[in-house]
Structure formats: structure tokens, C-alpha cells
Design an enzyme around this catalytic site. Structure first.
Site, PDB file in Angstrom:
ATOM      1  N   LEU A   9       0.814  -1.216   0.000  1.00  0.00           N
ATOM      2  CA  LEU A   9       0.000   0.000   0.000  1.00  0.00           C
ATOM      3  C   LEU A   9       0.843   1.261   0.000  1.00  0.00           C
ATOM      4  O   LEU A   9       0.333   2.352   0.186  1.00  0.00           O
ATOM      5  CB  LEU A   9      -0.906   0.014   1.233  1.00  0.00           C
ATOM      6  CG  LEU A   9      -1.913  -1.130   1.328  1.00  0.00           C
ATOM      7  CD1 LEU A   9      -2.742  -0.965   2.585  1.00  0.00           C
ATOM      8  CD2 LEU A   9      -2.814  -1.181   0.133  1.00  0.00           C
ATOM      9  N   LEU A  37      -3.229   6.640   6.669  1.00  0.00           N
ATOM     10  CA  LEU A  37      -3.075   6.440   5.235  1.00  0.00           C
ATOM     11  C   LEU A  37      -3.052   4.963   4.895  1.00  0.00           C
ATOM     12  O   LEU A  37      -2.320   4.193   5.533  1.00  0.00           O
ATOM     13  CB  LEU A  37      -1.770   7.089   4.758  1.00  0.00           C
ATOM     14  CG  LEU A  37      -1.245   6.652   3.384  1.00  0.00           C
ATOM     15  CD1 LEU A  37      -2.184   7.106   2.270  1.00  0.00           C
ATOM     16  CD2 LEU A  37       0.170   7.168   3.146  1.00  0.00           C
ATOM     17  N   SER A  38      -3.810   4.549   3.889  1.00  0.00           N
ATOM     18  CA  SER A  38      -3.695   3.234   3.281  1.00  0.00           C
ATOM     19  C   SER A  38      -3.930   2.125   4.298  1.00  0.00           C
ATOM     20  O   SER A  38      -5.035   2.002   4.809  1.00  0.00           O
ATOM     21  CB  SER A  38      -2.312   3.142   2.630  1.00  0.00           C
ATOM     22  OG  SER A  38      -2.281   2.101   1.699  1.00  0.00           O
ATOM     23  N   ALA A  39      -2.917   1.302   4.613  1.00  0.00           N
ATOM     24  CA  ALA A  39      -3.102   0.314   5.673  1.00  0.00           C
ATOM     25  C   ALA A  39      -3.444   1.010   6.978  1.00  0.00           C
ATOM     26  O   ALA A  39      -4.238   0.509   7.775  1.00  0.00           O
ATOM     27  CB  ALA A  39      -1.845  -0.537   5.842  1.00  0.00           C
TER      28      ALA A  39
END
Length: 505
Positions: free
Chosen positions: A44, A173-175
Site C-alpha cells: 500500500l 493512510l492506506s493500511a
């Protein structure tokens, strides 16, 4: 996204130097999954560039039992008010607390707006790509693993720094964005609001894999998504945290469809429609900003669709009042200062959580005056000055009646629905929504079948292209065509199948 962990024990107190221990042997399947995830671009996030002048973080070695074996860092502005708010920040894969602190712009607004920042950090001992394990039941459930460790960090901030427990927020963010969803679902009693950047809805991997959730994404109904959050803490009766969603419209790793599924999950929890009450453009890049208003007029859910960017945290380097962050490190993308808007959404700029709806009061007396197998007739007391009304079924806008009564048709026999209604003024602005009313149609409930994807196709309830299975009629993607993926399909009407949740008869 390996689930491998280091043994628990006393953590090093040396700042910004995570304790690393030799990994224990991994099972072959987990090793293979980790290699596959690395092959798609660092899962990610991408690799970090060399660090510039670093933000000064304080390492907290002992903040609790720490069952998820995470690291805790704190950024404390030089000036803090009494009982300051707390924002917990969660980095993306291959990143660290330091990288997120240096580039996201959050520390700039902690200085300007007076809040405490807690950076949670995972390491390669937990996950080979340094991703938070948002997809593992050992880490995404209340009282377990990484979720419990992050909750302990919030509790430590309240006790050690005198922070305000009622103003505790989380973003990532992301994960880290997916883990933000985990924290909001599992600890709605701790976090007042959250902001998910390039992330995913909670418990997406309940019936599919992590990669499928990321891309092409998973389509579930708002009711199914909402139930997954309710199941995370079944005794919780509310209120639910508020949610801001941020997503680049060109994201190839966690596709933009996930922004819609997050919206569906949290608007349903708040009993709201999936149609925004207000849509505007914000920032230098004209980000599409959608607001979904609660009955008291506050913004319960907002979705920000950032144009022209891929996978990362939107930043806008500079010294202006609405600018923040740094680029040059992977996954921090020049566009709009998301940290400014996120901390505004949290109410940390002093403006509160958002403006209200129109001035018309909520209709009273909403009730069902008739039902049959496929329809419900509703009535309510007219509101003086209303041009028309907005009717919502199960949180979704379904009609604009000119006046009561209204007959809602095309429903399935034996199904239950929740209705609310709001009056609209001449400008088309809806006022406060009515109290909800639950109504059931008559007749027999829909038939349901639980089987693996191979069996569903063989029985004629699904089709396949040789790779994936698709529900017949609705064409919902059921995942890989094999005997390992299982779904419950509901048939309503005859020959039309949808993926059903736990409430299927």
C-alpha cells in the site's frame, strides 16, 4: 501482509529506533502471500526517500500491555491548552511514525491548533511490509492485537498528558487508513471521529481476501457494511463516530470504489442517505467535497475525492494558512492539504463539526397507514412552508413526495425497512429529519442459500467467467470461482440474487 510478530517484552526507550528481533518461522502460505503483496508495489505504499530535518518525537516505551507489539511516539507542541484533544495517526505500509510525522502536515496543525499527536508504528517484525494488520481477525477485533495496542495509546495520552478523552480522533493512510476504520468500528466509545485516507471499509476481508478488497474492491449493500461495524461491538448503542473519507480518483492500489463503500458503511450507521446533502469544490485542485448531514445538522460523514492523484496522502507544501506537508517521499502527493481539512472536520479549528441543514423543522407523526406484500403507505403531519419532502428508506433517499401520504412500492415480501422524512424549502434544501419508523411488508420472506461459489454456480444461482463468480441477476462479484469462498445468496424477486448479510432468513 504477513501476520508474523515479535515476542512481547520490554521495548527499547531509544527514540526513533524500533526494536528488531529475528522473525520466527512463517508458514509457507503466509510467506507466499507476503511475496505476492510486495510484488504489487510495496502493498500500500512505496519506499521512503532520505529523511530531511526530522520532527522531534518522544518514544513511549511503556504505555500498556501492548498485545499488538506496536511502537508509540508522541508529538507535543510547545503550547497546549488544558485537556487538549488527541489525534492518533497511523502510517502506511513501508513507512514509519517518523516518516508520517515529517511529511503529512499533521504536526504543523498540532502547533497551530493546539492538540496532542500520537503516532502508532508497526514494524517488519509484525508485518513484512510494515503494514498495520487491518485484515487479520487477531488484530482488527476489540480487545485484541494491534487494535487493543492503539486503544491503550489513546488511554495513555489521556492519563499521562491530561488530554480530553471526549476529543480523541484517529486518522491514517492506506493500511493505516484501513486500521482507522478498525479503530472507529471496534472502539466507538473512544474515538469521536476519524479520517480514512486511501483506505477501506471495516471487515472487508470477512468473506474475501485483502487484495480483492484493495482492487477491484468489494461491493456490499450499506446495510451489510453497517452490520459488520455493529458486530464489532454488539453492546454499543451509539452515538457512532463521524467519518471523513479522502481518496485520489486515480488510485490504482486501493481503488476509488472503496471510498463509496466506506460512505455506504458509515451513512447507513448514521441512518443517512447515500446522496450527499451538499456538494462543493475545495482546495487549489477543486477536490469534490460531499457532506452527509445528521439530524442535528452536523456533518456526520464527508467524502473528499481528490482529482488527478494516485495512492497517497494529499499535501500542499508551503507556508500559507491552508498549506502543509512535504513531497519528495513516496505517497505524499502535491494537491490539497488534507491535514488542514481533517483537523477542521474534527472541530480542532474552533469552528465545530460542521454547518446545519435548512431551517425547516422535522416532520412529526410519521407512521405506516397501510402495507401489503410489495408496498408500504406512509403519512406524516405536513410542515408549514414546505415545498415538498424527501423520503428516506434504510438511509437512502427514495422519493420526493409533494405531500403526504406516499406509497413506497417495489419492495420484497416479508422484508423490514426503516423510514425517515424531511421537509424541503423552495430552494431545495432539506430540513431536519423525522424520527424513524420501522415497517415490514406482508408475505413470505425471501429465500436464502449458503454455499461455496462452485456450488452456487452449479445450482444456477450464480454465473462465472471462469475466474470469478457473479450473483445471477444482480451480477455482484462473489470473488474467486472455487470451493473455498462461501456466500449467502438471497433471491428476491425470483431469479434475482444478491449477496446477503447475517440477517438473511
Amino acid at each position: 501482509m504477513s501476520s508474523h510478530r515479535r515476542p512481547s517484552g520490554t521495548q527499547s526507550a531509544v527514540p526513533r529506533e524500533p526494536l528488531r528481533r529475528p522473525p520466527r518461522p512463517r508458514r509457507a502460505l503466509v510467506r507466499l502471500l507476503a511475496l505476492v503483496l510486495l510484488a504489487v508495489g510495496g502493498v500500500l505504499a512505496g519506499p521512503a526517500s532520505p529523511a530531511r530535518a526530522a520532527v522531534s518525537l518522544e518514544r513511549i516505551a511503556d504505555f500498556g500491555a501492548n498485545p499488538g507489539t506496536l511502537n508509540m511516539y508522541v508529538y507535543r507542541p510547545a503550547t497546549l491548552p488544558a485537556r487538549p484533544p488527541v489525534v492518533v495517526a497511523l502510517h502506511g505500509c513501508t513507512q514509519s511514525a517518523q516518516i508520517y510525522a515529517d511529511n503529512s502536515g499533521l504536526t504543523e496543525f498540532a502547533d497551530r491548533r493546539g492538540f496532542l499527536l500520537v503516532f502508532a508504528e508497526t514494524t517488519s517484525a509484525n508485518n513484512i511490509s510494515q503494514c498495520f494488520n487491518w485484515f487479520q481477525s487477531t488484530d482488527n477485533r476489540r480487545g485484541q492485537g494491534e487494535a487493543a495496542s492503539i486503544r491503550q495509546m489513546a488511554a495513555y495520552a489521556a492519563s499521562a498528558y491530561g488530554a480530553d478523552p471526549a476529543r480523541t480522533f484517529v486518522t491514517g493512510l492506506s493500511a493505516g487508513g484501513a486500521m482507522t476504520s478498525v479503530m472507529l468500528a471496534t472502539y466507538p466509545d473512544v474515538f469521536a471521529a476519524g479520517a480514512v485516507i486511501a483506505g477501506l471499509p471495516y471487515d472487508c476481508t470477512k468473506d474475501t481476501g485483502a487484495l480483492a478488497c484493495m482492487s477491484p474492491g468489494v461491493d456490499r449493500s450499506p446495510a451489510v457494511w453497517a452490520q459488520r461495524v455493529r458486530d464489532a461491538y454488539p453492546s454499543w448503542t451509539g452515538p457512532w463516530p463521524r467519518l471523513a473519507v479522502w481518496h485520489g480518483d486515480q488510485d490504482p492500489k486501493v481503488v476509488p470504489r472503496n471510498a463509496d463503500e466506506l460512505r455506504d458503511q458509515w451513512t447507513a450507521l448514521h441512518g443517512l442517505t447515500t446522496t450527499p446533502d451538499r456538494t462543493t469544490s475545495i482546495g487549489p485542485d477543486a477536490t469534490r467535497h460531499e457532506e452527509y448531514l445528521a439530524g442535528d445538522g452536523t456533518v456526520a460523514v464527508e467524502v473528499n475525492r481528490v482529482p488527478g492523484i494516485g495512492h497517497g496522502t494529499p499535501v500542499d507544501p508551503g507556508t500559507g494558512p491552508g498549506q502543509c506537508g512535504r513531497t519528495g517521499t513516496a505517497n505524499f502527493i502535491a494537491s490539497i492539504c488534507s491535514s488542514d481539512w481533517i483537523t477542521r472536520f474534527f472541530g480542532l479549528d474552533g469552528a465545530g463539526p460542521g454547518p446545519g441543514p435548512g431551517t425547516l423543522p422535522a416532520p412529526t407523526g410519521l407512521a405506516a397507514t397501510g402495507t401489503d406484500d410489495t408496498s408500504v403507505t406512509l403519512s406524516w403531519t405536513p410542515v408549514p412552508g414546505a415545498a415538498d419532502y424527501v423520503l428516506y428508506r434504510d438511509g437512502t433517499q427514495v422519493a420526493n413526495p409533494a405531500a403526504p401520504p406516499y406509497k413506497d412500492t417495489g419492495l420484497a415480501p416479508g422484508t423490514s425497512h426503516t423510514y425517515t422524512v424531511a421537509a424541503r424549502d423552495g430552494a431545495g434544501t432539506a430540513g431536519v429529519r423525522s424520527a424513524p419508523v420501522a415497517v415490514s411488508t406482508t408475505g413470505a420472506a425471501a429465500a436464502c442459500w449458503t454455499a461455496n461459489n462452485y456450488q452456487q454456480v452449479r445450482a444456477g444461482r450464480a454465473t462465472t467467467d471462469g475466474s470469478h463468480a457473479y450473483a445471477k441477476g444482480s451480477h455482484q462479484d462473489m470473488g474467486l470461482y472455487n470451493v473455498f469462498v462461501t456466500h449467502t445468496l438471497k433471491e428476491a424477486p425470483a431469479g434475482y440474487f444478491v449477496i446477503a448479510g447475517a440477517g438473511c432468513p
